[in-house]
Enzyme design. Structure first.
Site, short mmCIF file in Angstrom:
data_model
loop_
_atom_site.label_atom_id
_atom_site.label_comp_id
_atom_site.label_asym_id
_atom_site.label_seq_id
_atom_site.Cartn_x
_atom_site.Cartn_y
_atom_site.Cartn_z
N ARG A 103 0.74 -1.29 -0.03
CA ARG A 103 0.05 -0.04 -0.13
C ARG A 103 0.78 1.34 -0.10
NH1 ARG A 103 -0.91 4.44 3.30
NH2 ARG A 103 -0.61 3.15 5.10
N CYS A 146 8.71 9.77 1.30
CA CYS A 146 8.09 10.75 2.02
C CYS A 146 7.40 11.76 1.20
CB CYS A 146 8.85 11.27 2.96
SG CYS A 146 8.28 12.54 4.02
#
Lengths: 320, 320
Positions: A16, A251
């Site tokens: 995911r 990120c």
């Protein structure tokens, strides 16, 4: 020496987290191959996809193909992620294959809530009240509370333990109003601000007020401190961790392009197993899956362990 | 919460460790540029080169050019590395610029000693007796004992605290025979076998027998556990660490091609500073030097922090 737990549960989120951030289109068959390989390592909890708006997250436009395509392994719990009723409906279509449970998700940072969800904390509380009602109406149990930015925030700076306690209290109040019992609290270091001392203080403050809540950690390795933070959590008896194989993820937040993703599952498992904490994972098998993940995404992943190999492999070599 | 130290000394070994392992020839001027940039970050101890046989380590064929070429900054201690009398003589030629002190260097693993030095532990003890005598004859003080493979070995497997204690005792005996006092003990996780629990047990066993020895740690991030191991050391009052900017170094040992090098200086400094332990380092300046190191070697280094940026930089942004 602290009393370390005897066993931890690791929730693998590599598929995911990883595929939502990769730029290139990755075939559903390869996503499925990763999910199926992970299920052979002893992992018992695998998050396989995200039911998000494909315009916002093109990497998960094929969530249905993946959720419906993998071959489930008995004893393994597969989950998906969603943020609204539309996502919930999509997840419910796979109720036979996925473990569908609801979360109340809040941010300890009002600024992060505004940036990430486009609504402040008060509006988010209202949204969570509605979402909780929608979950219960659909027969989906709500037992988990997640707190994002629990240790610091790129948009707000440091987050105090008192702010975390207040956010947990707000979430538990929503659960109380809805008549559900939260058993699991997840504290997320969403932007990599945690240090071992902040983990100790944050968990300490929550424990003092709610000694019976099971606390889990969702750690990012943004600044290389994730394993140290996990160790601090283990010392405090944390027995539930989210992580991603190979350190998949990266990120998406301001000023941190190219920064690392989540704590690596295999490094977390090595830390635990070498300290006598059972994970149920076959580490050498997991390292092979980390290498598979690198081949699928087509670039080097942050995991050091997939290059170095396990200590068990060296012990076997020495013994041979 | 443990009593953390108030201050630690960080010995930067990036130039020496990094340039010995890089395949391409790197101009002496760039090595010097890195040394000079490091000296501007607040670091007080920098290892600038290795006086080794250039046939064995071509990357340090220009040790003299670097040792003689950088502009020393007052208050910074520069060091070199050597393994034999020929190396010692080369280092002594730079006595005005380098802090020249001697070490007794042993391995807790006999197998590693044979593989790395081509002699077993007993022969190595004899070599160290001779080297200590040579140091003293040249007027070089011998105050440090270094133990390689103190937490495990690719060629021997696990190393017990008792084996470390025995190796330390052997080294102190050499010092005693020569009439010198060892003040500093360095325990090296040469091949990345350490875990926080092994750090606690190893240091605990040594402390129990020699409570007054100052213990330092030389950590490798081979399996991603270096920062967690450093944190375990800090909790036990370790106040001296070796590290490399950007995580320069890599691993030359069997079966670990491409594995990570030493613990990153900037991640170690972040860990310390964010927990209130002074390092004297300007972290944002050091992160810039990590990026310079990447440009010099021409490939990505393991440090996550040089991509993410410091927390202080985000705090300033939030406050602005």
């Amino acid at each position: 020496m602290a009393d370390l737990p005897q066993h931890v549960d690791i929730h693998e989120e590599g598929p995911r987290e990883g595929f939502q951030i990769e730029p290139g289109p990755i075939p559903s068959t390869e996503k499925i191959a990763l999910v199926e390989a992970l299920a052979e390592t002893g992992l018992r909890h695998i998050q396989v996809c995200s039911f998000v708006n494909p315009r916002l997250v093109p990497g998960w436009a094929d969530a249905e193909a993946v959720a419906g395509g993998f071959r489930p392994k008995p004893g393994v719990h597969y989950t998906g992620l969603w943020f609204n009723e539309s996502g919930l409906r999509r997840a419910l279509a796979f109720r036979e294959r996925l473990t569908v449970t609801g979360s109340i998700s809040l941010s300890a940072s009002d600024a992060f809530s505004r940036k990430n969800l486009n609504r402040g904390h008060a509006e988010n509380l209202e949204a969570m009240r509605k979402q909780t009602a929608a979950h219960l109406e659909a027969g989906v149990p709500v037992t988990r509370l997640g707190i994002m930015a629990a240790f610091g925030c790129n948009y707000q700076g440091d987050i105090t333990p008192a702010q975390v306690v207040q956010t947990v209290a707000d979430g538990l109040a929503i659960a109380g109003e809805a008549g559900v019992a939260i058993t699991d609290l997840s504290l997320a270091d969403t932007m990599g601000w945690a240090t071992p001392i902040r983990i100790e203080r944050g968990i300490g403050a929550v424990r003092e007020r709610w000694p019976d809540l099971r606390i889990g950690l969702h750690l990012h390795d943004t600044r290389g401190l994730a394993v140290a933070n996990a160790h601090a959590g283990l010392r405090l008896g944390v027995t539930k961790f989210d992580s991603t194989v190979g350190g998949l993820g990266g990120c998406p937040f301001a000023g941190q392009k190219g920064a690392a993703g989540n704590i690596c599952t295999e490094e977390l498992a090595l830390l635990c197993e070498e300290m006598g904490i059972a994970t149920g994972i076959d580490l050498d098998a997991l390292i092979e899956v980390g290498r598979l993940a690198e081949r699928i995404v087509g670039h080097q992943l942050p995991s050091e362990l997939i290059r170095a190999g396990s200590l068990a492999a060296f012990r076997r070599r020495v013994a041979a």
